[in-house]
Design an enzyme around this catalytic site. Sequence first.
Site, PDB file in Angstrom:
ATOM      1  N   THR A 113     -15.174   4.154   2.059  1.00 41.44           N
ATOM      2  CA  THR A 113     -14.645   3.993   3.418  1.00 41.44           C
ATOM      3  C   THR A 113     -15.695   4.397   4.446  1.00 41.44           C
ATOM      4  O   THR A 113     -15.961   3.653   5.396  1.00 41.44           O
ATOM      5  CB  THR A 113     -13.354   4.820   3.580  1.00 41.44           C
ATOM      6  OG1 THR A 113     -12.500   4.514   2.484  1.00 41.44           O
ATOM      7  CG2 THR A 113     -12.654   4.494   4.877  1.00 41.44           C
ATOM      8  N   ARG A 169     -11.148  10.540   8.590  1.00 39.52           N
ATOM      9  CA  ARG A 169     -10.389  10.848   7.360  1.00 39.52           C
ATOM     10  C   ARG A 169     -10.086  12.331   7.364  1.00 39.52           C
ATOM     11  O   ARG A 169     -10.954  13.148   7.687  1.00 39.52           O
ATOM     12  CB  ARG A 169     -11.193  10.476   6.113  1.00 39.52           C
ATOM     13  CG  ARG A 169     -10.533  10.997   4.838  1.00 39.52           C
ATOM     14  CD  ARG A 169     -11.161  10.444   3.593  1.00 39.52           C
ATOM     15  NE  ARG A 169     -10.847   9.033   3.440  1.00 39.52           N
ATOM     16  CZ  ARG A 169     -11.162   8.318   2.365  1.00 39.52           C
ATOM     17  NH1 ARG A 169     -11.813   8.889   1.360  1.00 39.52           N
ATOM     18  NH2 ARG A 169     -10.856   7.048   2.278  1.00 39.52           N
TER      19      ARG A 169
END
Length: 304
Positions: free
Chosen positions: A52, A101
């Site tokens: 990611t 995140r």
Amino acid sequence: MRSLISILDLSVEEIDQLVATGLDIIENPEKYAHKCEGKKLATLFFEPSTRTRLSFEAAMYELGGHVIGFSDAGSSSASKGESVADTVRVVSNYADIIAMRHPKEGAPLVASMKSTVPIINAGDGGHNHPTQTLADLLTIKREKGTFDNLTVGFCGDLKFGRTVHSLIDALTRYTGVKIVLISPDELKLPSYMKNALDKMDSISYVETTSLEDAMPSLDILYMTRVQKERFFNEADYIRLKDSYILTPEKLESAKSDMCILHPLPRVNEISVAVDDDPRACYFKQVFNGKIIRMALIMKLLGIN
Ligand code: CP
């Protein structure tokens, strides 16, 4: 200003538009090489990541933009006690868009309330992972040509698997989707999600513990890792971690055009012997993840 916290923040039309842009980026990458010149993406990763974070960074570079950020909360002032709210208020001064995140569910939502630039949820605890879902949807579009009338099996850790939660949310928007939830009893889909599915006419689901029984009916098999980092008790993780291991033998009863997805990282749940099977699409998902994040960054920055 738009943020992306849940996949449900996007309308079906917007998802279709992102997928269409993704397909165009694949065909015509040169058209997009300067779209984000002068723009900066900040990647604030309070939890580990390979795909990611690096795909967001690669996406921004391929759009001609720049990247700042950190990959470890320990190297940021969070380690001194700074709150998420203060962190994003600060980073909003340095970047045009932020991908975050965080191990705590809801942290990107809190961030979006304090930020003056768009926040993208790059995974919050065991809750949601909407940009993985966009990667999954682009892969499904490229492999199956449609999101409608598919039978999709989710196998493994459906309790803590945030990619599962977000993709199921997305699939509720389409027609005739059947979901098969394959997990040990301890790792079933959370009740709040099943209660929501129960109220929808557009989608049906069944639960089973048997991957073998489910296999012949599936158009898509979405394998997942048992999420070690979310367990309170290591003994439970060890007992459950190898509940399902996909092998070439188990695929013998699958459709010849079934698509095997996995958000990765893989630990033990797909044998490497499956990697050469033409139905294995999980490394295609990785490529599609970078492409769809390019499309998303442009959309949230208002760049056509
Ligand atoms: N699929 C995914 O979120 O992978 P990373 O944890 O490596 O980012």
